[in-house]
Every structure is written in C-alpha cells, then in structure tokens.
Scaffold this active site. Structure first.
Site, short mmCIF file in Angstrom:
data_model
loop_
_atom_site.label_atom_id
_atom_site.label_comp_id
_atom_site.label_asym_id
_atom_site.label_seq_id
_atom_site.Cartn_x
_atom_site.Cartn_y
_atom_site.Cartn_z
N LYS A 1 0.15 3.86 -2.61
CA LYS A 1 -0.84 4.93 -2.51
C LYS A 1 -0.21 6.31 -2.35
O LYS A 1 -0.91 7.32 -2.47
CB LYS A 1 -1.81 4.63 -1.38
CG LYS A 1 -2.64 3.35 -1.59
CD LYS A 1 -3.62 3.11 -0.45
CE LYS A 1 -4.49 1.89 -0.71
NZ LYS A 1 -3.91 0.65 -0.18
N SER B 1 -5.99 3.33 4.47
CA SER B 1 -5.38 2.63 3.34
C SER B 1 -6.43 1.97 2.45
O SER B 1 -6.26 0.84 1.98
CB SER B 1 -4.36 1.59 3.84
OG SER B 1 -3.50 1.18 2.81
N SER C 1 0.79 -1.24 0.00
CA SER C 1 0.00 0.00 0.00
C SER C 1 0.82 1.28 0.00
O SER C 1 0.24 2.37 -0.10
CB SER C 1 -0.96 0.02 1.20
OG SER C 1 -2.05 -0.83 0.96
#
Length: 375
Positions: free
Chosen positions: A54, A111, A51
């Site tokens: 991101k 997230s 993640s």
C-alpha cells in the site's frame, strides 16, 4: 542512487558487525535524504510484501493530489468488487461514498484492503489499470525486485517485492511530506457524523511508542509473516527501516526500534545544499530557452559517522556535455558529486526543472544575430 558509505562510516567497516534484525528474513536500514544504506540483510530477496504494498498505492494517490487529478474532498464511491476484499478493511459497503482524505486514513491507519481498491478504481477506472500504473512507477524508480498484481497486498501468485525496493518506494513517498500527517496518526475516526462512527487505530504501534516515528506501513499474511516499513525523524535526520518475514509483531517492533536506535546514536546528516539554493545553470542547445537556472528543490546532505571532520567536504556540479532541446521536466541532465577531499561521498542525479521546447528557425536566427552583434 544509493551509495555505500565512505571509509569512516559503517558500510566500509563491514556495516554494523552485529545483525540488527536477527529474526527477519530480510531487512534494510536507509538514510531517507541521501539514500545511503547503513545496514542490509538479504535486501534483494523477492518476498511477499503483504500490506506494505500500500506504500505504492499511497504514492500514486499523493502524486494524483499534487497534479490536481484528485482533491482530498473528492467523493470516492465503493464498487461491489472493492467492498468484497475482506482481510484488513474499513467495512465499506457497496455504493458507500467517502472523501478521498478519509479513504487515505483508511489505508494508512487501518490498512484497508477495500479502501485501497476503491482509490485504485477512482484514479485508474479499474484495479487492473491501477496495477499497471504501480508497476510503471516501480520501473521508473529502479525497483528491479518488484512486481505488483494488486493494490493491497492480498496473497496472489506473482506479487512480490524486496526490502531494498520497499525502502526505495518509501523514500519516494516521504518526498510528499504531508503523508506523515496520516501515517503518523495513532488513532482517528471515520464516519464521524454517522450513527456508527468507525474507530481507526494505527497498525504501526511505533508511531505511539517510539520517539520520532511517524510511519509508514505494516503488513501481515501467513505467507509473508510480519513486515514493516517504518520511518522516524529526529532533528534533521530521517531514517527508513524495513523488515520482512518477522515471526511476531514484538520481534518486528523491537528490531526496527533497534535499527532506529543504532542510526540515531551513530550517524548525523551533514547539510551540503539547502532547499532553494542556486546550484548552477543548465545550457540547452537549440532550445526556446538557451539557459535554465538550477535551484535545489530540497536539501542535499550526506550521512556521516558522528564526529567525522567536515572541513574538506565540497561538491561539484557535473552536467552532461551537451543537452539538446527538446528537454522534458525531470529529464536527467547531470549529477551533483559530493567529495571529502578527493573521495566521492555521494552522487545526486540532477534533472531539468522544466520543459524546454526546440527553438524554431526564427528564434535561432535572432539568437545568432544577437550573438554576432554582441561580439
């Protein structure tokens, strides 16, 4: 451009002699302002970023806010595809609308894989188009160890990055100072006025437990293990620490805290130029404007070991020999070189502050006549 530290700083002394992130597969420690690397370990290894992906998604969102393509109050609709993401999510339902600001919170704190795809579709129409934007931005930033396949980091073949590249995109994201308003939150709510408010708790516990920490992004998959790109600021010094492939969240947090502690104990930022200071003039050959003032759009500083003498630190503006119109805002036009005596400490790229079109023949004729009579 990241430059090794000068002789009195860590890089020339073998960087710290201890491994600041012994459990990580890969790590890097960077001064956010100058881009100077303080410590690194396997920093160019191409690994699954989970993640932490991101960060690039948030960077493109922040750029869209800056250029007016997006407003925080804009409604973002959730497609069936975005709602189907699974993994870390804010449980968006197909057709549900949420403000862009709440979507940002969903990405930064929880997230949310679903929120990431919803924002990607809002900005680019399709996830595929948004991923193309991500890769184009990575190329623009010189991220040579990176290839994105999705905007959220869910495992897929061909999706990889490196600690070095993650630090680069983290540094770029931090230029949008408002982002830490979200990444630095420990908790908040979504759907506050609904019957089912959704409590967000930041997956990055350092924002609560480490003094000065205000971001940026955690990551975990079974393949990537525990990853983190973290930032902390104390006084005028901001540090970025990236670890990848940590065995547990405890290892991840302890080792990033250790990297921060080392930086703040050992180093200081020495200001060279303040934001708003004039640094010189750019001459543009055959342009609608023959000269542009160059003004620092941000502070320029160098990272030094604490106690380093600063009396001989100076800078020189070295512009390209000939800059011909047309020139686009952001085009490289030279560099600012910082010295300690004769030793180069750091080089900063200097770019054109605005577009300069090519002068027409009438403009050139008037300029030539003016020059002739002024002599």
């Amino acid at each position: 451009m990241a430059l090794a530290l000068p002789t009195f700083a860590a890089a020339e002394e073998g960087a710290p002699h201890i491994d600041l992130a012994p459990s990580a597969r890969s790590a890097i420690l960077m001064d956010a302002d100058s881009g100077t690397v303080i410590f690194e370990k396997n920093s160019h290894d191409q690994l699954p970023p989970a993640s932490i992906t991101k960060i690039m998604t948030l960077l493109l969102v922040m750029e869209a806010l800056d250029n007016g393509q997006l407003k925080l109050t804009d409604k973002v609709s959730t497609s069936e595809y975005a709602a189907s993401m699974g993994g870390s999510q804010i449980f968006l339902e197909q057709g549900e609308e949420m403000s862009a600001e709440d979507m940002i919170k969903g990405i930064a704190l929880a997230s949310g894989n679903d929120a990431s795809v919803a924002m990607a579709e809002k900005l680019a129409g399709t996830e595929m188009n948004f991923v193309a934007m991500m890769n184009a931005k990575a190329q623009e930033l010189g991220m040579k160890d990176t290839h994105f396949v999705n905007p959220n980091g869910l495992p897929v073949q061909g999706h990889y990055s490196s600690a070095h590249d993650i630090a680069i995109m983290s540094r770029e994201l931090l230029k949008h100072q408002e982002v830490t308003k979200y990444t630095g939150l420990y908790q908040d709510y979504l759907r506050k006025d609904s019957e089912k408010p959704f409590w967000l708790v930041n997956t990055n516990k350092l924002v609560r437990f480490y003094s000065g920490a205000d971001g940026l992004k955690t990551g975990y998959t079974s393949e990537a293990k525990y990853c983190l790109s973290a930032t902390a600021k104390r006084d005028d010094m901001r540090i970025i620490a990236v670890v990848m492939g940590e065995p547990t969240t405890k290892h991840r947090n302890v080792e990033v805290s250790q990297m921060f502690d080392y930086s703040f104990a050992q180093y200081m930022n020495y200001p060279v130029i303040e934001a708003g200071d004039g640094i010189g003039k750019l001459r543009v050959a055959k342009g609608m404007r023959s000269e542009l003032p160059l003004v620092a759009d941000r502070p320029y500083s160098v990272l030094l070991k604490k106690g380093t003498p600063t009396a001989n630190i100076r800078y020189e503006l070295k512009l390209n020999d000939v800059v011909k119109a047309p020139v686009a805002a952001g085009d490289s036009v030279g560099k600012l070189v910082v010295y300690d005596g004769d030793q180069v400490l750091k080089e900063f790229a200097i770019t054109s502050p605005e577009d300069v079109g090519k002068a027409n023949w009438w403009k050139m004729l008037k300029r030539s006549a003016s020059s002739l009579f002024s002599n």
